[in-house]
Design a protein around this motif. Sequence first.
Motif, PDB file in Angstrom:
ATOM      1  N   PHE A  39      33.100  -9.794 -65.814  1.00  0.00           N
ATOM      2  CA  PHE A  39      34.182  -9.467 -66.892  1.00  0.00           C
ATOM      3  C   PHE A  39      35.327 -10.287 -66.562  1.00  0.00           C
ATOM      4  O   PHE A  39      36.164 -10.689 -67.426  1.00  0.00           O
ATOM      5  CB  PHE A  39      34.564  -7.979 -66.637  1.00  0.00           C
ATOM      6  CG  PHE A  39      33.182  -7.152 -67.229  1.00  0.00           C
ATOM      7  CD1 PHE A  39      32.536  -6.606 -66.316  1.00  0.00           C
ATOM      8  CD2 PHE A  39      32.796  -6.969 -68.477  1.00  0.00           C
ATOM      9  CE1 PHE A  39      31.253  -5.851 -66.650  1.00  0.00           C
ATOM     10  CE2 PHE A  39      31.712  -6.372 -68.651  1.00  0.00           C
ATOM     11  CZ  PHE A  39      30.871  -5.889 -68.044  1.00  0.00           C
ATOM     12  N   ILE A  45      35.300 -14.052 -67.579  1.00  0.00           N
ATOM     13  CA  ILE A  45      35.344 -14.220 -68.908  1.00  0.00           C
ATOM     14  C   ILE A  45      36.907 -14.117 -69.310  1.00  0.00           C
ATOM     15  O   ILE A  45      37.152 -14.681 -70.231  1.00  0.00           O
ATOM     16  CB  ILE A  45      34.489 -13.185 -69.631  1.00  0.00           C
ATOM     17  CG1 ILE A  45      33.016 -13.528 -69.516  1.00  0.00           C
ATOM     18  CG2 ILE A  45      34.816 -13.079 -71.242  1.00  0.00           C
ATOM     19  CD1 ILE A  45      32.556 -14.816 -69.904  1.00  0.00           C
ATOM     20  N   ASP A  99      28.863 -21.930 -74.182  1.00  0.00           N
ATOM     21  CA  ASP A  99      28.228 -20.870 -73.211  1.00  0.00           C
ATOM     22  C   ASP A  99      27.544 -22.103 -72.268  1.00  0.00           C
ATOM     23  O   ASP A  99      27.586 -21.519 -70.900  1.00  0.00           O
ATOM     24  CB  ASP A  99      26.999 -20.138 -73.876  1.00  0.00           C
ATOM     25  CG  ASP A  99      27.654 -18.799 -74.733  1.00  0.00           C
ATOM     26  OD1 ASP A  99      26.851 -18.487 -75.676  1.00  0.00           O
ATOM     27  OD2 ASP A  99      28.882 -18.781 -74.853  1.00  0.00           O
ATOM     28  N   LEU A 153      29.187 -22.520 -68.920  1.00  0.00           N
ATOM     29  CA  LEU A 153      29.633 -21.416 -68.247  1.00  0.00           C
ATOM     30  C   LEU A 153      28.776 -21.351 -66.812  1.00  0.00           C
ATOM     31  O   LEU A 153      27.983 -20.290 -66.512  1.00  0.00           O
ATOM     32  CB  LEU A 153      29.540 -19.964 -68.930  1.00  0.00           C
ATOM     33  CG  LEU A 153      30.394 -19.982 -70.171  1.00  0.00           C
ATOM     34  CD1 LEU A 153      30.171 -18.514 -70.775  1.00  0.00           C
ATOM     35  CD2 LEU A 153      31.802 -20.273 -69.866  1.00  0.00           C
ATOM     36  N   THR A 157      24.536 -17.774 -63.817  1.00  0.00           N
ATOM     37  CA  THR A 157      25.813 -17.429 -64.177  1.00  0.00           C
ATOM     38  C   THR A 157      26.009 -17.472 -65.539  1.00  0.00           C
ATOM     39  O   THR A 157      26.684 -16.876 -66.506  1.00  0.00           O
ATOM     40  CB  THR A 157      26.738 -18.290 -63.350  1.00  0.00           C
ATOM     41  OG1 THR A 157      26.571 -18.229 -62.008  1.00  0.00           O
ATOM     42  CG2 THR A 157      28.226 -18.122 -63.530  1.00  0.00           C
ATOM     43  N   SER A 187      24.764 -14.517 -67.396  1.00  0.00           N
ATOM     44  CA  SER A 187      25.550 -13.249 -67.368  1.00  0.00           C
ATOM     45  C   SER A 187      27.035 -13.763 -68.100  1.00  0.00           C
ATOM     46  O   SER A 187      27.454 -12.655 -68.777  1.00  0.00           O
ATOM     47  CB  SER A 187      26.048 -13.472 -65.784  1.00  0.00           C
ATOM     48  OG  SER A 187      27.077 -12.478 -65.623  1.00  0.00           O
ATOM     49  N   LEU A 188      27.651 -14.848 -68.029  1.00  0.00           N
ATOM     50  CA  LEU A 188      28.788 -14.976 -68.565  1.00  0.00           C
ATOM     51  C   LEU A 188      28.869 -15.110 -70.324  1.00  0.00           C
ATOM     52  O   LEU A 188      29.708 -14.729 -70.956  1.00  0.00           O
ATOM     53  CB  LEU A 188      29.539 -16.178 -68.171  1.00  0.00           C
ATOM     54  CG  LEU A 188      29.958 -15.931 -66.685  1.00  0.00           C
ATOM     55  CD1 LEU A 188      30.697 -17.181 -66.266  1.00  0.00           C
ATOM     56  CD2 LEU A 188      30.850 -14.899 -66.366  1.00  0.00           C
ATOM     57  N   ALA A 189      27.669 -15.796 -70.749  1.00  0.00           N
ATOM     58  CA  ALA A 189      27.329 -15.784 -72.041  1.00  0.00           C
ATOM     59  C   ALA A 189      27.251 -14.327 -72.688  1.00  0.00           C
ATOM     60  O   ALA A 189      27.793 -14.174 -73.461  1.00  0.00           O
ATOM     61  CB  ALA A 189      26.137 -16.642 -72.344  1.00  0.00           C
ATOM     62  N   VAL A 196      28.325 -11.521 -71.508  1.00  0.00           N
ATOM     63  CA  VAL A 196      29.593 -10.764 -71.285  1.00  0.00           C
ATOM     64  C   VAL A 196      30.592 -11.254 -72.580  1.00  0.00           C
ATOM     65  O   VAL A 196      31.222 -10.687 -73.308  1.00  0.00           O
ATOM     66  CB  VAL A 196      30.338 -10.825 -70.212  1.00  0.00           C
ATOM     67  CG1 VAL A 196      31.971 -10.398 -70.229  1.00  0.00           C
ATOM     68  CG2 VAL A 196      29.577 -10.040 -69.102  1.00  0.00           C
ATOM     69  N   ARG A 197      30.481 -12.646 -72.593  1.00  0.00           N
ATOM     70  CA  ARG A 197      31.552 -13.319 -73.576  1.00  0.00           C
ATOM     71  C   ARG A 197      31.251 -13.056 -75.079  1.00  0.00           C
ATOM     72  O   ARG A 197      32.165 -12.379 -75.938  1.00  0.00           O
ATOM     73  CB  ARG A 197      31.572 -14.842 -73.398  1.00  0.00           C
ATOM     74  CG  ARG A 197      32.800 -15.463 -74.201  1.00  0.00           C
ATOM     75  CD  ARG A 197      32.340 -16.423 -74.988  1.00  0.00           C
ATOM     76  NE  ARG A 197      31.719 -17.461 -74.652  1.00  0.00           N
ATOM     77  CZ  ARG A 197      32.265 -18.771 -74.373  1.00  0.00           C
ATOM     78  NH1 ARG A 197      33.476 -18.652 -74.614  1.00  0.00           N
ATOM     79  NH2 ARG A 197      31.481 -19.939 -73.850  1.00  0.00           N
ATOM     80  N   GLU A 236      30.095  -1.885 -74.525  1.00  0.00           N
ATOM     81  CA  GLU A 236      30.948  -2.592 -73.646  1.00  0.00           C
ATOM     82  C   GLU A 236      30.388  -2.913 -72.275  1.00  0.00           C
ATOM     83  O   GLU A 236      30.734  -4.016 -71.575  1.00  0.00           O
ATOM     84  CB  GLU A 236      32.395  -1.768 -73.211  1.00  0.00           C
ATOM     85  CG  GLU A 236      33.545  -2.582 -73.833  1.00  0.00           C
ATOM     86  CD  GLU A 236      34.612  -1.596 -73.876  1.00  0.00           C
ATOM     87  OE1 GLU A 236      35.924  -2.283 -74.206  1.00  0.00           O
ATOM     88  OE2 GLU A 236      34.424  -0.401 -73.480  1.00  0.00           O
ATOM     89  N   ARG A 237      29.607  -2.136 -71.802  1.00  0.00           N
ATOM     90  CA  ARG A 237      29.366  -2.222 -70.344  1.00  0.00           C
ATOM     91  C   ARG A 237      28.002  -2.598 -70.356  1.00  0.00           C
ATOM     92  O   ARG A 237      26.993  -1.995 -70.071  1.00  0.00           O
ATOM     93  CB  ARG A 237      29.388  -0.936 -69.492  1.00  0.00           C
ATOM     94  CG  ARG A 237      30.752  -0.430 -69.709  1.00  0.00           C
ATOM     95  CD  ARG A 237      31.288   0.607 -68.983  1.00  0.00           C
ATOM     96  NE  ARG A 237      32.649   0.434 -69.522  1.00  0.00           N
ATOM     97  CZ  ARG A 237      33.621  -0.438 -69.180  1.00  0.00           C
ATOM     98  NH1 ARG A 237      33.556  -1.366 -68.536  1.00  0.00           N
ATOM     99  NH2 ARG A 237      34.862  -0.321 -69.792  1.00  0.00           N
ATOM    100  N   VAL A 238      27.790  -3.880 -70.494  1.00  0.00           N
ATOM    101  CA  VAL A 238      26.363  -4.629 -70.538  1.00  0.00           C
ATOM    102  C   VAL A 238      26.484  -5.686 -69.465  1.00  0.00           C
ATOM    103  O   VAL A 238      27.204  -6.465 -69.522  1.00  0.00           O
ATOM    104  CB  VAL A 238      25.900  -5.156 -71.812  1.00  0.00           C
ATOM    105  CG1 VAL A 238      24.242  -5.472 -71.461  1.00  0.00           C
ATOM    106  CG2 VAL A 238      25.872  -4.232 -72.728  1.00  0.00           C
ATOM    107  N   SER A 239      25.373  -5.690 -68.445  1.00  0.00           N
ATOM    108  CA  SER A 239      25.436  -6.797 -67.319  1.00  0.00           C
ATOM    109  C   SER A 239      24.294  -7.321 -66.756  1.00  0.00           C
ATOM    110  O   SER A 239      23.246  -6.369 -67.141  1.00  0.00           O
ATOM    111  CB  SER A 239      26.255  -6.048 -66.162  1.00  0.00           C
ATOM    112  OG  SER A 239      25.737  -5.142 -65.490  1.00  0.00           O
TER     113      SER A 239
END
Lengths: 85, 411
Positions: free
Chosen positions: A41, A44, A60, A63, B193, B196-198, B200-201, B217-220
């Motif tokens: 988080f 990002i 994407d 990243l 990574t 994970s980032l794609a 969240v973004r 909101e809380r997905v990881s």
Amino acid sequence: MKASISDIRADLLQFISSQLVADGVEVLPGTPFEQLGLDSFSLIEIVMFIERRYDLPLPDTTLTRENLYSVESLASCVNSFLTRQ
Amino acid sequence: MNLNPDVMVIGAGAAGVAAAYAVSSAGSSVLVIEKNTYPGGKATASYVGTVCGIYLTGKPPLQFCTGGFPRQFAEKLMRTDGTGPVTHASKLHFIPYQMETMKNLCSEFLNQPGTEVVYDSIVEEIRLDNGRIDSVILTDHVSRLTVRPGMVVDASGETVISDLAKVPVMFDDNPQAAAQVFTLGGFAVEDETIISLALVRNLKNGIQSGKLSKDYERVSLIPGSLKNGNASFKIGVPFKPSSDSAQRIIDFSQKAVADVFEYISSNSEVFRSVSITFIAPEAGIRTGNRNRGEATLTVSDVTGCRKHADGIAKGSWPVEFWPPGENVQMKYFDDNDWYEIPAGCLKSALISNLFFGGRNISADDQAIASARVIGTCLQTGFAAGILAHGQVRGIDRHESISHIRREFEMQ
């Protein structure tokens, strides 16, 4: 938007220090984000900061672990995007 | 089936498997009862995905928390799964695993002489006699069976036995968020990574633009889960779990997986050609009511790294508290240190032949947020098994405690 790599570095250090880490935690260009305990988080937040600040959409696929390793690696990545524009 | 086992274990999750293994290794007979049709408990049914609390928290080199069974279990898991420890924030070490590996490993450890396991069964009734459990009535939804065990170890994760015996329990006043796990397959990238980032973004954008519910909101990504193009994810359930929210959690979770998948696969290059390959059968409930023990583990025991003469487990995971709908709260203690769990936290203060192990031990809300991790449950489950075996055999309690401390290499 044009910016030198040292400007980008400075912007990132400022943003991370003020927004994402506790007071007194030292952030250097080479400090791994992992060591600062930045989760996905927070990473990002940094990406979104860059996109806003430099009007630069980051796909994407950029990243990656390498690019998002530290301020130094990220500044380098952003710089190469900007110089390509 | 042995209807008069020395020890009866409720639940074949991490703690139950450990308890059963402890009892049979020590030479007593054990009957395990499990509500699902397979072992592993939350580790499989909810696919937690990571085993925490096996190593001390601190910078490398990694140090095992204990010797003996928990270490043996972890090493076998890594060997079979072809996995190794993953490090987060330089000092937290955990072991990712594949669901099938965990299931098979649990089956293996349950497959010991003197151990019987009954699946698809629950406890329906308890009969007490003079403050001790006289009989346990099971059902497999077809017929009832009466078992008269010497001792009972409740490794159900809840207070199944205490509730049926109508004795007071510790209410989970601050329940943590539940989490639904699912797996997507078909990833072309090899770097976690990016995924994970794609994720969240894109979800953040979706929520900000109103295209996706704020509930998501809380997905990881589960760290270390990317393997052979498959990666697993956790969705935090944003409302407080309660005794009657089971259906609500199921409904939310099923919809959440579908909605998140739909959005992410239509909006991110990284997720364009993936598909849902697995949805965990149960959302993972992190905490619940807990049993009243002769002793209670407190948050200051945990953060103060307190040691005890009758310590039977070493907790090495920080307090990791997930308030529903909010960011996780962590409370760390000193690096490379640990707290010990006293034997009294595993023994019922109210029923003379009842022990407990796993995430239902006698602990306060914050302490259990550390002691609930699988690595610690392997320890408390094993310890509960040895204590139960000891009591059935008339072995002095101090002797049982020494046995556990020797097994775990606790000096």
